[in-house]
Design an enzyme around this catalytic site. Structure first.
Site, PDB file in Angstrom:
ATOM      1  N   GLU A  87       0.823  -1.208   0.000  1.00 15.91           N
ATOM      2  CA  GLU A  87       0.000   0.000   0.000  1.00 15.91           C
ATOM      3  C   GLU A  87       0.860   1.262   0.000  1.00 15.91           C
ATOM      4  O   GLU A  87       0.567   2.228  -0.705  1.00 15.91           O
ATOM      5  CB  GLU A  87      -0.931   0.014   1.212  1.00 15.91           C
ATOM      6  CG  GLU A  87      -2.057  -0.995   1.160  1.00 15.91           C
ATOM      7  CD  GLU A  87      -2.988  -0.765  -0.014  1.00 15.91           C
ATOM      8  OE1 GLU A  87      -3.076   0.388  -0.487  1.00 15.91           O
ATOM      9  OE2 GLU A  87      -3.601  -1.724  -0.472  1.00 15.91           O
ATOM     10  N   TYR A 169      -6.825   5.833   4.922  1.00 19.27           N
ATOM     11  CA  TYR A 169      -6.925   4.884   3.813  1.00 19.27           C
ATOM     12  C   TYR A 169      -6.094   3.625   4.057  1.00 19.27           C
ATOM     13  O   TYR A 169      -6.578   2.497   3.942  1.00 19.27           O
ATOM     14  CB  TYR A 169      -6.489   5.514   2.476  1.00 19.27           C
ATOM     15  CG  TYR A 169      -6.212   4.429   1.482  1.00 19.27           C
ATOM     16  CD1 TYR A 169      -7.264   3.755   0.887  1.00 19.27           C
ATOM     17  CD2 TYR A 169      -4.920   3.997   1.247  1.00 19.27           C
ATOM     18  CE1 TYR A 169      -7.029   2.679   0.055  1.00 19.27           C
ATOM     19  CE2 TYR A 169      -4.676   2.932   0.420  1.00 19.27           C
ATOM     20  CZ  TYR A 169      -5.720   2.279  -0.181  1.00 19.27           C
ATOM     21  OH  TYR A 169      -5.483   1.199  -0.985  1.00 19.27           O
ATOM     22  N   ASP A 187      -9.658   5.418  -1.839  1.00 13.73           N
ATOM     23  CA  ASP A 187      -8.577   6.089  -2.548  1.00 13.73           C
ATOM     24  C   ASP A 187      -9.162   6.773  -3.781  1.00 13.73           C
ATOM     25  O   ASP A 187     -10.381   6.855  -3.948  1.00 13.73           O
ATOM     26  CB  ASP A 187      -7.467   5.102  -2.918  1.00 13.73           C
ATOM     27  CG  ASP A 187      -7.872   4.206  -4.076  1.00 13.73           C
ATOM     28  OD1 ASP A 187      -9.084   4.013  -4.305  1.00 13.73           O
ATOM     29  OD2 ASP A 187      -6.978   3.690  -4.781  1.00 13.73           O
ATOM     30  N   CYS A 241     -13.008   1.606 -15.023  1.00 18.80           N
ATOM     31  CA  CYS A 241     -13.603   2.919 -14.730  1.00 18.80           C
ATOM     32  C   CYS A 241     -12.504   3.975 -14.634  1.00 18.80           C
ATOM     33  O   CYS A 241     -12.327   4.641 -13.618  1.00 18.80           O
ATOM     34  CB  CYS A 241     -14.393   2.848 -13.425  1.00 18.80           C
ATOM     35  SG  CYS A 241     -15.558   4.222 -13.188  1.00 18.80           S
ATOM     36  N   CYS A 248     -17.411   1.555 -20.173  1.00 16.87           N
ATOM     37  CA  CYS A 248     -18.715   1.299 -19.553  1.00 16.87           C
ATOM     38  C   CYS A 248     -19.360   0.006 -20.053  1.00 16.87           C
ATOM     39  O   CYS A 248     -20.074  -0.662 -19.304  1.00 16.87           O
ATOM     40  CB  CYS A 248     -19.647   2.481 -19.794  1.00 16.87           C
ATOM     41  SG  CYS A 248     -19.029   4.037 -19.099  1.00 16.87           S
ATOM     42  N   CYS A 251     -18.216  -2.782 -17.906  1.00 17.35           N
ATOM     43  CA  CYS A 251     -18.314  -2.598 -16.458  1.00 17.35           C
ATOM     44  C   CYS A 251     -19.398  -3.501 -15.854  1.00 17.35           C
ATOM     45  O   CYS A 251     -20.545  -3.504 -16.321  1.00 17.35           O
ATOM     46  CB  CYS A 251     -18.635  -1.135 -16.147  1.00 17.35           C
ATOM     47  SG  CYS A 251     -18.825  -0.808 -14.380  1.00 17.35           S
TER      48      CYS A 251
END
Length: 456
Positions: A87, A169, A187, A241, A248, A251
């Site tokens: 991370e 986060y 995030d 995305c 799209c 998605c």
């Protein structure tokens, strides 16, 4: 958080002050959603999004090394540590870049206890090239804190937040991915997905908006697979995305996307209008003179057959690029001509190294190599680079006896080893310029000799 906006930006609910520095970019009118505080996901929406996202993620998730660490009970601390490292590396860095760094890191320091025994110089060298070096300083400091407190890895957001460098986060990502806690991790990817799902036009940097994104993400988190859900949401933002060209049609949750629905009703509206774009803070322009000081036959280091050495200076332990090594350099007040730059460098070498170019050494060559620009998040640094080749007079080493060692730390580095050191990307740019210059000069030597022979 593999998420990686391919350049990942962490959004913290405590970003109120930062948010005030951002202004909305003037844009065409987009239908505004209701008051953001009143927006929520219904139970049916939540269940549909979870089911569709899991089906897509289980089939399409990327094979990333930090996802392979076992989550078994006996491996929980190792899993937490691996997620933490990944991370921190992924903040502001592309996923493709992080993979090799993560593997090298875990090979050298496979557990938190191994890392806690490392020095700042060691971790800086391993980190070199990833940028944002403050991250790795906090990572090392945090590891030492955990070990000093008993060595058991914290599992809850509240406990994780107490560790140096772990924000909202990162705490949510570690708690959910490593320890299966049903908490959100928001995030830049998650902000983008949720803002499109709900067609939220509010400034994403505004404190109230950030708070609402965390609330909405918390509603969506699956209580049985929270880590997988958070990773799936981030993965969706990192792959399908995307910021400017959302796919799209592919998605899995497009049926629940309000932004897509609006775009079908009004051709002036685009899914990429969400989230609202804000003007980034202006970069500060800075200038520096960099002197790559090469010393020939520096006998004090390895004897009479030694190759040339380079001087490296350690930056202060606080501030930009803290504790990292660079060639001798000095910041300039503004753009400067060659004479001004050389005067500044001469003064720096005299005051910092007691290196008097006229008295203690012979200048073999001094060449202006050129300039290059290195961009930090908030600074655009133009570096004027010179190559200064010195030979000690009378076969003696350069005298540094009067150097104030408390004010500056330096070392010699063999030219053979310099290229393999963990240099920052800015320092490596300078070194590459010097190497190319040398190769060009070397290639012209035979031609010069031929022309000289013809004239004779």
């Amino acid at each position: 958080m593999e998420a990686g906006v391919e350049k990942k930006r962490v959004i913290s609910p405590k970003s109120k002050k930062r948010g005030r520095r951002n202004r909305e970019i003037p844009r065409k009118e987009v239908p505004l959603s209701d008051d953001i505080e009143d927006i929520s996901f219904s139970k049916d929406e939540t269940l549909q999004i979870r089911a569709s996202l899991f089906e897509w993620y289980d089939e399409n998730q990327r094979d990333l090394p930090w996802r392979r660490i076992s989550s078994g009970f006996d491996e929980r601390d190792k899993r937490g540590y691996a997620v933490w490292v990944s991370e921190v590396m992924l903040q502001q860095t592309r996923v493709s870049t992080v993979i090799d760094y993560f593997k090298r890191w875990m090979n050298k320091w496979p557990t938190l206890h191994h890392l806690a025994q490392a020095s700042l110089e060691e971790v800086n060298e391993m980190w070199a090239g990833l940028g944002y070096y403050r991250r790795v300083r906090f990572l090392l400091q945090g590891a030492k804190e955990v070990v000093e407190e008993g060595g058991s890895f914290p599992e809850t957001v509240s406990e994780l937040r107490k560790i140096k460098g772990i924000g909202e986060y990162t705490a949510g990502a570690i708690a959910s991915i490593a320890f299966n806690k049903a908490v959100p991790a928001v995030d830049g990817n998650v902000v983008r997905v949720i803002s499109r799902l709900k067609a939220i036009s509010a400034n994403p940097k505004d404190a109230a908006t950030v708070k609402s994104f965390w609330k909405l993400a918390g509603q969506l988190v699956d209580p049985c697979r929270p880590g997988d859900f958070n990773q799936a949401l981030m993965e969706l933002g990192a792959t399908l995305c995307s910021l400017s060209n959302p796919r799209c049609a592919a998605c899995p949750i497009s049926a629940q996307c309000h932004a897509l629905s609006l775009s079908r009703q009004n051709e002036s509206v685009h899914v990429s209008d969400y989230p609202t774009k804000v003007v980034k803070a202006k970069q500060r322009h800075e200038f520096s003179a960099v002197s790559v000081v090469e010393i020939l036959d520096c006998q004090e280091m390895t004897g009479p057959q030694s190759s040339s050495k380079y001087i490296l200076v350690k930056r202060p332990d606080e501030g930009l690029l803290a504790g990292l090594w660079e060639f001798p350099s000095i910041l300039l007040e503004k753009e400067a001509d060659l004479a001004s730059r050389r005067k500044a460098i001469d003064n720096f070498l005299q005051s910092s190294f007691n290196l008097n170019l006229k008295e203690s050494t012979r200048i073999v060559s001094r060449e202006d190599i050129g300039e290059c620009v290195h961009v930090f998040s908030h600074i655009r640094l133009k570096m004027y680079v010179e190559l200064l080749v010195l030979h000690p007079k009378g076969n003696r080493s350069i005298d540094y006896k009067n150097l104030d060692k408390e004010s500056i730390t330096w070392k010699y580095v063999d030219g053979k080893n310099l290229g393999s050191m963990g240099l920052t990307s800015g320092v490596r740019k300078v070194y590459t310029m010097v190497q190319k210059h040398k190769q060009t000069e070397q290639a012209t030597i035979p031609e010069r000799r031929r022309k000289t022979a013809v004239r004779r």
